[in-house]
Design a protein around this motif. Structure first.
Motif, PDB file in Angstrom:
ATOM      1  N   GLY A  73       0.772  -1.213   0.101  1.00 49.94           N
ATOM      2  CA  GLY A  73       0.175   0.066   0.065  1.00 49.94           C
ATOM      3  C   GLY A  73       0.851   1.158  -0.086  1.00 49.94           C
ATOM      4  N   THR A  74       2.063   1.117  -0.056  1.00 47.26           N
ATOM      5  CA  THR A  74       3.064   2.253  -0.052  1.00 47.26           C
ATOM      6  C   THR A  74       3.650   2.536  -1.519  1.00 47.26           C
ATOM      7  OG1 THR A  74       5.091   1.243   0.712  1.00 47.26           O
ATOM      8  CG2 THR A  74       3.388   1.834   2.325  1.00 47.26           C
ATOM      9  N   PRO A  75       4.234   3.563  -1.737  1.00 46.41           N
ATOM     10  CA  PRO A  75       4.853   3.762  -3.094  1.00 46.41           C
ATOM     11  C   PRO A  75       6.074   2.848  -3.316  1.00 46.41           C
ATOM     12  CG  PRO A  75       4.528   5.871  -1.964  1.00 46.41           C
ATOM     13  CD  PRO A  75       4.256   4.807  -1.089  1.00 46.41           C
ATOM     14  N   LYS A  76       6.436   1.901  -2.223  1.00 48.24           N
ATOM     15  CA  LYS A  76       7.838   1.283  -2.271  1.00 48.24           C
ATOM     16  C   LYS A  76       7.263  -0.144  -2.694  1.00 48.24           C
ATOM     17  CE  LYS A  76      10.862   3.912  -0.472  1.00 48.24           C
ATOM     18  NZ  LYS A  76      12.321   4.495  -1.260  1.00 48.24           N
ATOM     19  N   ALA A  77       5.880  -0.347  -2.766  1.00 47.12           N
ATOM     20  CA  ALA A  77       5.334  -1.795  -2.842  1.00 47.12           C
ATOM     21  C   ALA A  77       5.843  -2.176  -4.322  1.00 47.12           C
ATOM     22  CB  ALA A  77       3.929  -1.757  -2.566  1.00 47.12           C
ATOM     23  N   GLU A  78       5.808  -1.262  -5.236  1.00 43.69           N
ATOM     24  CA  GLU A  78       6.257  -1.629  -6.570  1.00 43.69           C
ATOM     25  C   GLU A  78       7.188  -2.127  -6.801  1.00 43.69           C
ATOM     26  OE1 GLU A  78       6.218   0.378 -11.115  1.00 43.69           O
ATOM     27  OE2 GLU A  78       4.590   1.186  -9.647  1.00 43.69           O
ATOM     28  N   GLU A  79       8.355  -1.309  -6.256  1.00 42.90           N
ATOM     29  CA  GLU A  79       9.666  -1.784  -6.475  1.00 42.90           C
ATOM     30  C   GLU A  79      10.222  -2.923  -5.806  1.00 42.90           C
ATOM     31  OE1 GLU A  79      14.119  -0.044  -4.782  1.00 42.90           O
ATOM     32  OE2 GLU A  79      12.250   1.267  -4.605  1.00 42.90           O
ATOM     33  N   VAL A  80       9.655  -3.072  -4.908  1.00 47.66           N
ATOM     34  CA  VAL A  80      10.109  -4.324  -3.855  1.00 47.66           C
ATOM     35  C   VAL A  80       9.408  -5.430  -4.733  1.00 47.66           C
ATOM     36  CG1 VAL A  80       9.284  -5.707  -1.839  1.00 47.66           C
ATOM     37  CG2 VAL A  80      10.034  -3.391  -1.624  1.00 47.66           C
ATOM     38  N   THR A 105       1.637  -7.889 -12.706  1.00 49.04           N
ATOM     39  CA  THR A 105       0.737  -7.117 -13.714  1.00 49.04           C
ATOM     40  C   THR A 105      -0.919  -7.077 -13.255  1.00 49.04           C
ATOM     41  OG1 THR A 105       0.096  -9.074 -14.762  1.00 49.04           O
ATOM     42  CG2 THR A 105       2.053  -8.169 -15.501  1.00 49.04           C
ATOM     43  N   ARG A 106      -1.064  -7.604 -12.178  1.00 51.36           N
ATOM     44  CA  ARG A 106      -2.214  -7.685 -11.652  1.00 51.36           C
ATOM     45  C   ARG A 106      -2.313  -6.609 -10.544  1.00 51.36           C
ATOM     46  NH1 ARG A 106      -3.181 -13.924 -11.205  1.00 51.36           N
ATOM     47  NH2 ARG A 106      -4.130 -14.653 -13.112  1.00 51.36           N
ATOM     48  N   GLN A 107      -1.350  -6.568  -9.838  1.00 52.19           N
ATOM     49  CA  GLN A 107      -1.477  -5.455  -8.796  1.00 52.19           C
ATOM     50  C   GLN A 107      -1.026  -4.088  -9.231  1.00 52.19           C
ATOM     51  OE1 GLN A 107       0.564  -6.504  -5.014  1.00 52.19           O
ATOM     52  NE2 GLN A 107       0.035  -8.698  -5.229  1.00 52.19           N
ATOM     53  N   PHE A 108       0.014  -4.040 -10.311  1.00 53.73           N
ATOM     54  CA  PHE A 108       0.356  -2.863 -10.801  1.00 53.73           C
ATOM     55  C   PHE A 108       0.232  -2.627 -12.132  1.00 53.73           C
ATOM     56  CE2 PHE A 108       3.039  -4.299  -7.212  1.00 53.73           C
ATOM     57  CZ  PHE A 108       2.760  -3.378  -6.148  1.00 53.73           C
ATOM     58  N   PRO A 109      -0.901  -2.361 -12.735  1.00 51.01           N
ATOM     59  CA  PRO A 109      -1.256  -2.737 -14.284  1.00 51.01           C
ATOM     60  C   PRO A 109      -0.696  -1.445 -14.743  1.00 51.01           C
ATOM     61  CG  PRO A 109      -3.242  -2.102 -12.878  1.00 51.01           C
ATOM     62  CD  PRO A 109      -2.118  -2.629 -11.962  1.00 51.01           C
ATOM     63  N   ASN A 110      -0.487  -0.373 -14.187  1.00 49.32           N
ATOM     64  CA  ASN A 110       0.213   0.951 -14.842  1.00 49.32           C
ATOM     65  C   ASN A 110       1.515   1.169 -14.676  1.00 49.32           C
ATOM     66  OD1 ASN A 110      -2.725   1.475 -15.650  1.00 49.32           O
ATOM     67  ND2 ASN A 110      -3.333   2.506 -13.388  1.00 49.32           N
ATOM     68  N   SER A 111       2.140   0.163 -14.041  1.00 50.28           N
ATOM     69  CA  SER A 111       3.417   0.298 -13.787  1.00 50.28           C
ATOM     70  C   SER A 111       3.988   0.253 -15.157  1.00 50.28           C
ATOM     71  CB  SER A 111       4.074  -0.828 -13.094  1.00 50.28           C
ATOM     72  OG  SER A 111       5.503  -1.165 -12.852  1.00 50.28           O
ATOM     73  N   VAL A 112       5.475   1.000 -15.051  1.00 49.28           N
ATOM     74  CA  VAL A 112       6.344   0.992 -16.318  1.00 49.28           C
ATOM     75  C   VAL A 112       6.947  -0.339 -16.545  1.00 49.28           C
ATOM     76  CG1 VAL A 112       7.026   3.486 -16.124  1.00 49.28           C
ATOM     77  CG2 VAL A 112       8.126   1.675 -14.851  1.00 49.28           C
ATOM     78  N   GLU A 116       6.877  -5.943 -19.475  1.00 50.66           N
ATOM     79  CA  GLU A 116       8.078  -6.456 -19.102  1.00 50.66           C
ATOM     80  C   GLU A 116       7.657  -7.792 -18.417  1.00 50.66           C
ATOM     81  OE1 GLU A 116      12.438  -6.558 -16.860  1.00 50.66           O
ATOM     82  OE2 GLU A 116      10.996  -4.801 -16.767  1.00 50.66           O
ATOM     83  N   CYS A 117       6.876  -7.696 -17.141  1.00 47.85           N
ATOM     84  CA  CYS A 117       6.592  -8.668 -16.495  1.00 47.85           C
ATOM     85  C   CYS A 117       5.579  -9.592 -17.069  1.00 47.85           C
ATOM     86  CB  CYS A 117       6.082  -8.099 -15.047  1.00 47.85           C
ATOM     87  SG  CYS A 117       7.129  -7.381 -14.021  1.00 47.85           S
ATOM     88  N   TYR A 118       4.674  -8.933 -17.824  1.00 47.27           N
ATOM     89  CA  TYR A 118       3.620  -9.765 -18.635  1.00 47.27           C
ATOM     90  C   TYR A 118       4.353 -10.592 -19.616  1.00 47.27           C
ATOM     91  CZ  TYR A 118      -1.159 -10.560 -20.278  1.00 47.27           C
ATOM     92  OH  TYR A 118      -2.395 -10.856 -20.555  1.00 47.27           O
ATOM     93  N   PHE A 119       5.549 -10.327 -20.262  1.00 45.72           N
ATOM     94  CA  PHE A 119       6.243 -10.909 -20.853  1.00 45.72           C
ATOM     95  C   PHE A 119       6.994 -12.009 -20.298  1.00 45.72           C
ATOM     96  CE2 PHE A 119      10.128 -12.026 -23.090  1.00 45.72           C
ATOM     97  CZ  PHE A 119       9.730 -12.602 -24.384  1.00 45.72           C
ATOM     98  N   MET A 120       7.447 -11.662 -19.078  1.00 49.62           N
ATOM     99  CA  MET A 120       8.513 -12.640 -18.432  1.00 49.62           C
ATOM    100  C   MET A 120       7.494 -13.657 -17.864  1.00 49.62           C
ATOM    101  SD  MET A 120      11.406 -12.078 -18.722  1.00 49.62           S
ATOM    102  CE  MET A 120      11.958 -13.438 -17.647  1.00 49.62           C
ATOM    103  N   ASN A 121       6.220 -13.375 -17.585  1.00 44.29           N
ATOM    104  CA  ASN A 121       5.203 -14.479 -17.178  1.00 44.29           C
ATOM    105  C   ASN A 121       5.208 -15.704 -18.110  1.00 44.29           C
ATOM    106  OD1 ASN A 121       2.270 -15.814 -16.470  1.00 44.29           O
ATOM    107  ND2 ASN A 121       2.028 -14.439 -18.165  1.00 44.29           N
ATOM    108  N   ALA A 122       4.822 -15.198 -19.354  1.00 40.28           N
ATOM    109  CA  ALA A 122       4.833 -16.079 -20.727  1.00 40.28           C
ATOM    110  C   ALA A 122       6.260 -16.793 -20.586  1.00 40.28           C
ATOM    111  CB  ALA A 122       4.298 -15.338 -21.758  1.00 40.28           C
ATOM    112  N   TYR A 123       7.356 -16.133 -20.443  1.00 40.28           N
ATOM    113  CA  TYR A 123       8.772 -16.717 -20.886  1.00 40.28           C
ATOM    114  C   TYR A 123       9.016 -17.886 -19.753  1.00 40.28           C
ATOM    115  CZ  TYR A 123      13.516 -16.907 -22.085  1.00 40.28           C
ATOM    116  OH  TYR A 123      14.712 -17.503 -22.542  1.00 40.28           O
ATOM    117  N   CYS A 124       8.389 -17.522 -18.672  1.00 37.12           N
ATOM    118  CA  CYS A 124       8.731 -18.498 -17.691  1.00 37.12           C
ATOM    119  C   CYS A 124       8.148 -19.935 -17.762  1.00 37.12           C
ATOM    120  CB  CYS A 124       8.431 -17.959 -16.163  1.00 37.12           C
ATOM    121  SG  CYS A 124       9.450 -16.666 -15.350  1.00 37.12           S
TER     122      CYS A 124
END
Length: 274
Positions: A73-80, A105-112, A116-124
């Motif tokens: 719930g803080t601005p640090k959540a996305e980075e962590v 991607t579900r928690q941070f759909p508007n993240s920069v 990348e994470c959507y692609f990595m999900n498929a790549y894994c």
């Protein structure tokens, strides 16, 4: 005697080195355990990134995982969560990192980092895809996720990579289904071989295996016919004849055509005798 005197100091020296390394290792472990137990989130965050940058992913993963509930719930959540997902990936836990990349991607759909994470999900999923002889659930999931990525990010620079990886995955499924047809044919389950062959050709119209599978269809109909009761012979001979003619039209240069032609001629002869 002189041999023992020569090597004894070296052995003592090596023992001292081992003890020093062991001491430093235990000391380092103790410091890291104290860091894990610390309530100083800013210190943990800084050290986690430091470990990550030094490619010490086991420690960065532990620290980031520990931080997740505290930064929620803080601005640090996305980075962590982003660096935690990548730490798990670099540790080689592709199943777990796939889950976390998708969850990011579900928690941070508007993240920069969302694309990348959507692609990595498929790549894994791609990385966990098994040999074609084994279960292909991950293979099918990877194709599904790559296609979903393409639909979601139609302008992405990663589209070419997605399409190439999808082709590799589809070839694996194609190979598995081809081997299934061959197995039916080998165990003389000719009815199943016919159905599987025809479905394969329909699903993979450009496959390199299609002429061989059309030959299997022709011969399976023929072998069923010659072992059938009288009332079913004509229908099965017609099946062999019809599929030979299709094969001749589609693959006039096939290496299987001469064998198929002999079967075709046998079928015509048998039909005349019915």
């Amino acid at each position: 005697m002189s041999k023992n005197i020569t090597f004894a100091p070296l052995k003592r020296f090596n023992s001292i080195i081992v003890l020093i390394v062991l001491f430093l290792s235990l000391s380092g472990c103790d410091k890291f355990n104290k860091l894990l137990k610390s309530t100083d989130s800013e210190l943990k965050l800084a050290k986690a990134k430091e470990y990550y940058d030094k490619e010490v992913y086991l420690k960065s993963s532990q620290l980031y995982e520990d931080l997740i509930p505290y930064v929620k719930g803080t601005p640090k959540a996305e980075e962590v969560y982003y660096y935690y997902s990548w730490s798990e990936y670099y540790l080689g836990d592709y199943l777990l990192s796939q889950y976390h990349f998708k969850n990011f991607t579900r928690q941070f759909p508007n993240s920069v980092h969302s694309e990348e994470c959507y692609f990595m999900n498929a790549y894994c999923y791609y990385l966990t895809s098994a040999n074609y002889k084994l279960d292909q659930t991950s293979t099918k999931n990877a194709i599904k996720e790559f296609q979903s990525f393409i639909d979601t990010y139609p302008e992405s620079t990663r589209l070419d990579s997605c399409n190439k990886l999808i082709d590799k995955l589809q070839q694996k499924i194609e190979k598995k289904e081809y081997e299934v047809v061959k197995l039916y044919y080998k165990i003389e389950d000719y009815k199943a071989a016919i159905v599987a062959s025809q479905n394969f050709v329909k699903d993979y119209p450009s496959s390199e295996f299609n002429d061989e599978l059309m030959f299997i269809t022709v011969n399976s109909y023929y072998l069923l016919a010659i072992n059938s009761i009288q009332s079913k012979k004509a229908e099965r001979l017609d099946g062999a004849i019809e599929n030979y003619l299709k094969m001749f039209d589609l693959y006039p240069k096939s290496s299987y055509l001469s064998r198929a032609e002999k079967i075709y001629n046998n079928c015509k002869t048998l039909k005349e005798k019915l």
